[in-house]
Write an enzyme that holds these catalytic residues in place. Structure first.
Site, PDB file in Angstrom:
ATOM      1  N   ARG A 103      53.843  37.996  36.623  1.00 19.74           N
ATOM      2  CA  ARG A 103      53.732  38.701  38.053  1.00 19.74           C
ATOM      3  C   ARG A 103      55.141  39.481  38.447  1.00 19.74           C
ATOM      4  NH1 ARG A 103      52.663  37.839  42.340  1.00 19.74           N
ATOM      5  NH2 ARG A 103      50.780  39.332  42.608  1.00 19.74           N
TER       6      ARG A 103
ATOM      7  N   GLY B  84      40.418  40.002  47.484  1.00 21.98           N
ATOM      8  CA  GLY B  84      41.724  41.020  47.638  1.00 21.98           C
ATOM      9  C   GLY B  84      42.706  40.568  49.205  1.00 21.98           C
TER      10      GLY B  84
ATOM     11  N   GLU C 260      34.776  37.181  47.587  1.00 23.30           N
ATOM     12  CA  GLU C 260      35.169  36.855  46.322  1.00 23.30           C
ATOM     13  C   GLU C 260      36.674  36.753  46.262  1.00 23.30           C
ATOM     14  OE1 GLU C 260      34.138  40.161  43.754  1.00 23.30           O
ATOM     15  OE2 GLU C 260      32.294  40.212  44.387  1.00 23.30           O
ATOM     16  N   PRO C 261      37.088  35.784  47.050  1.00 26.20           N
ATOM     17  CA  PRO C 261      38.743  35.625  47.398  1.00 26.20           C
ATOM     18  C   PRO C 261      39.249  34.711  45.992  1.00 26.20           C
ATOM     19  CG  PRO C 261      37.462  33.920  48.602  1.00 26.20           C
ATOM     20  CD  PRO C 261      36.389  35.048  47.924  1.00 26.20           C
TER      21      PRO C 261
ATOM     22  N   CYS D 111      62.858  37.065  24.749  1.00 27.35           N
ATOM     23  CA  CYS D 111      63.829  38.092  24.044  1.00 27.35           C
ATOM     24  C   CYS D 111      63.541  39.293  24.696  1.00 27.35           C
ATOM     25  CB  CYS D 111      63.588  37.951  22.685  1.00 27.35           C
ATOM     26  SG  CYS D 111      62.133  38.578  22.185  1.00 27.35           S
ATOM     27  N   GLU D 112      63.156  39.307  25.880  1.00 26.82           N
ATOM     28  CA  GLU D 112      63.298  40.944  26.464  1.00 26.82           C
ATOM     29  C   GLU D 112      63.443  40.314  28.037  1.00 26.82           C
ATOM     30  OE1 GLU D 112      59.504  42.921  27.492  1.00 26.82           O
ATOM     31  OE2 GLU D 112      58.874  41.826  25.781  1.00 26.82           O
TER      32      GLU D 112
ATOM     33  N   TYR E 238      46.860  33.701  39.210  1.00 27.73           N
ATOM     34  CA  TYR E 238      47.457  34.438  38.078  1.00 27.73           C
ATOM     35  C   TYR E 238      48.746  34.195  37.390  1.00 27.73           C
ATOM     36  CZ  TYR E 238      43.761  37.374  40.663  1.00 27.73           C
ATOM     37  OH  TYR E 238      42.560  37.482  41.019  1.00 27.73           O
TER      38      TYR E 238
HETATM   39  N1  LLP Z   1      36.563  40.413  42.849  1.00 28.49           N
HETATM   40  C1  LLP Z   1      36.861  41.210  41.826  1.00 28.49           C
HETATM   41  C2  LLP Z   1      35.703  42.158  41.405  1.00 28.49           C
HETATM   42  C3  LLP Z   1      37.997  41.354  41.325  1.00 28.49           C
HETATM   43  O1  LLP Z   1      38.507  42.115  40.387  1.00 28.49           O
HETATM   44  C4  LLP Z   1      39.167  40.506  41.700  1.00 28.49           C
HETATM   45  C5  LLP Z   1      40.393  40.565  41.400  1.00 28.49           C
HETATM   46  C6  LLP Z   1      38.819  39.453  42.768  1.00 28.49           C
HETATM   47  C7  LLP Z   1      37.581  39.472  43.092  1.00 28.49           C
HETATM   48  C8  LLP Z   1      39.780  38.696  43.236  1.00 28.49           C
HETATM   49  O2  LLP Z   1      40.978  39.176  44.127  1.00 28.49           O
HETATM   50  P1  LLP Z   1      41.961  38.451  44.682  1.00 28.49           P
HETATM   51  O3  LLP Z   1      41.182  37.705  46.017  1.00 28.49           O
HETATM   52  O4  LLP Z   1      42.734  37.369  44.113  1.00 28.49           O
HETATM   53  O5  LLP Z   1      43.013  39.328  45.264  1.00 28.49           O
HETATM   54  N2  LLP Z   1      46.947  39.943  38.197  1.00 28.49           N
HETATM   55  C9  LLP Z   1      46.926  40.469  39.559  1.00 28.49           C
HETATM   56  C10 LLP Z   1      45.664  40.513  40.335  1.00 28.49           C
HETATM   57  C11 LLP Z   1      44.547  41.191  39.906  1.00 28.49           C
HETATM   58  C12 LLP Z   1      43.065  40.837  40.749  1.00 28.49           C
HETATM   59  C13 LLP Z   1      42.105  41.384  39.585  1.00 28.49           C
HETATM   60  N3  LLP Z   1      40.872  41.452  40.313  1.00 28.49           N
HETATM   61  C14 LLP Z   1      48.169  39.923  40.556  1.00 28.49           C
HETATM   62  O6  LLP Z   1      48.752  38.686  40.028  1.00 28.49           O
HETATM   63  O7  LLP Z   1      48.297  40.241  41.378  1.00 28.49           O
END
Ligand code: LLP
Length: 404
Positions: free
Chosen positions: A302, A222, A263-264, A332-333, A360
């Site tokens: 996104r 996150g 978990e980055p 087409c949207e 993503y």
């Molecule tokens: N750990 C878990 C359990 C997660 O569900 C996620 C992301 C991460 C780690 C990694 O999060 P990050 O470091 O990438 O923020 N598609 C969305 C983001 C969805 C994240 C889902 N889970 C976007 O493009 O903003």
């Protein structure tokens, strides 16, 4: 520090491989990883790359060679990680909403597992008892993250077992003799405020005394990255300091050393990636000048899904006069990449580079409108490698069963 990819390198890739094209800069991933490992050298920490952000096998192998471990959100991601060469003990599987059979499959591979429901926890306990250490995903009831769709720790979120169900968790653990090694939270994506992680830890600290075999505190992913020019990423150095202070000052953590896991996803791969597209049509409608590109929400969802800002550059005309455009796709949207954006003058045929497309981006791409998914290339040590070919005609029919 690696230089960002130059416009020339991007243009060369567009010319060589065509557009739309995903381009990833390997050294940028390493730079981000090293920021984390340097900041957290003061603590016993492991990083698991959240592979859901980008699962190209070459990216997985690059991440592995950096020394990073890997986090998976499905059994197929686990299999991809194994295929990439990760050892089971370097793989973390944080499941959500899945059938117990998928957890059983994960157990067979020997990976670390975090469980996010009482129902699966109980099944796990009944089947494996004390024999397989496991983690519990807790919902800490904390609101965090860039927008509601990517906020996962609040009190109406589907993720994790609500912290207020502690008594039931304890009953299940006791009745089935579970070995709880990890407490896990992941409160959302795009979190800049380091206090959010500290608050999450404090919630977990309250739980520590109830799980005597605990070895790992997993704070999820996150971390924020800059999307808008001038924005700042999560200050990971400050975060490490604050977390260390919280550990040092907390009585329950005092007598036992816990390993910290993260978990980055975005932090490692967002900025390394660009989506390159070619301008197909410039349409002056009076108040709005649209520049349409040979891509769409099918390639980068996104902006439409999260109203996300992605910086865009006209790499074909970097010194052109600044004008205001709305950049759209060919779907087409409505598929606006950017509205009322100042860019160097755009001509049909120009190449645009859309930034922060590593995380993503391709991973959420689809064949909507029967468009091909883009190719992916990786630039490493100055060399450009094709790491996924563009879809071709046969890919559209591949899995279809022509019955009629
Ligand atoms: N750990 C878990 C359990 C997660 O569900 C996620 C992301 C991460 C780690 C990694 O999060 P990050 O470091 O990438 O923020 N598609 C969305 C983001 C969805 C994240 C889902 N889970 C976007 O493009 O903003």
């Amino acid at each position: 520090m690696p230089e960002n990819l130059s416009k020339e390198q991007l243009l060369q890739a567009a010319n060589e491989f065509g557009t739309p094209l995903y381009v990833y800069h390997a050294e940028k991933i390493k730079e981000q990883y090293e920021k984390l490992t340097t900041a957290f050298s003061v603590l016993d920490t492991k990083f698991f790359y959240a592979s859901k952000a980008l699962t190209n096998i070459n990216i997985l192998r690059y991440v592995k060679n950096m020394g990073c471990e890997v986090d998976c959100s499905s059994i197929n991601e686990v299999k991809l990680a194994l295929h990439a060469g990760f050892e089971p003990q370097q793989i973390l599987y944080t499941s959500n909403g899945i059938a117990f059979s998928e957890i059983e499959e994960a157990v067979e591979t020997g990976v670390h597992i975090n469980i996010d429901s009482l129902s699966n926890l109980e099944k796990f306990g009944k089947k494996f008892g004390h024999s397989y250490p496991v983690g519990i995903r807790i919902r800490p009831n904390i609101m965090a993250g860039g927008n509601l769709k990517i906020s996962t720790g609040h009190d109406t979120s589907k993720f994790g077992i609500p912290v207020d169900q502690l008594d039931t968790i304890k009953d299940v653990v006791k009745a089935t003799d579970l070995f709880i090694r990890t407490l896990h939270i992941h409160t959302g994506s795009d979190i800049k405020d380091v206090e959010v992680f500290v608050n999450g830890m404090e919630v977990l600290f309250e739980l520590i005394p109830h799980f005597p075999e605990l070895e790992v505190i997993d704070l999820g992913g996150g971390f924020k990255v800059p999307y808008i020019p001038g924005e700042k990423e999560t200050d990971v150095k400050l975060l490490a300091q604050k977390i260390k202070e919280t550990f040092d000052n907390h009585p329950v953590a005092d007598n036992k050393k816990f390993q910290l896991w993260f978990e980055p996803g975005k932090f490692l791969v967002s900025e390394c990636g660009y989506l390159l597209a070619q301008v197909t049509v410039v349409k002056d409608t009076g108040p709005i000048v649209f520049a349409a590109i040979d891509s769409g929400l099918n390639h980068l969802i996104r902006p439409m899904m999260y109203d996300a800002y992605h910086h865009i550059e006209n790499i074909s005309n970097p010194t052109g006069e600044q004008k205001v455009y709305t950049i759209t796709g060919n779907i087409c949207e409505t598929d606006t990449f950017a509205a009322d954006r100042s860019l160097n003058e755009i001509r049909e045929g120009d190449y645009l580079a859309i930034h922060n497309a590593g995380a993503y981006g391709f991973e959420m791409a689809s064949n909507y409108n029967s468009r091909f998914k883009p190719a992916e290339v990786m630039i490493k040590d100055g060399h450009t490698y094709l790491i996924r070919r563009r879809d071709e005609w046969s890919d559209l029919l591949n899995n279809q069963v022509e019955v009629f």
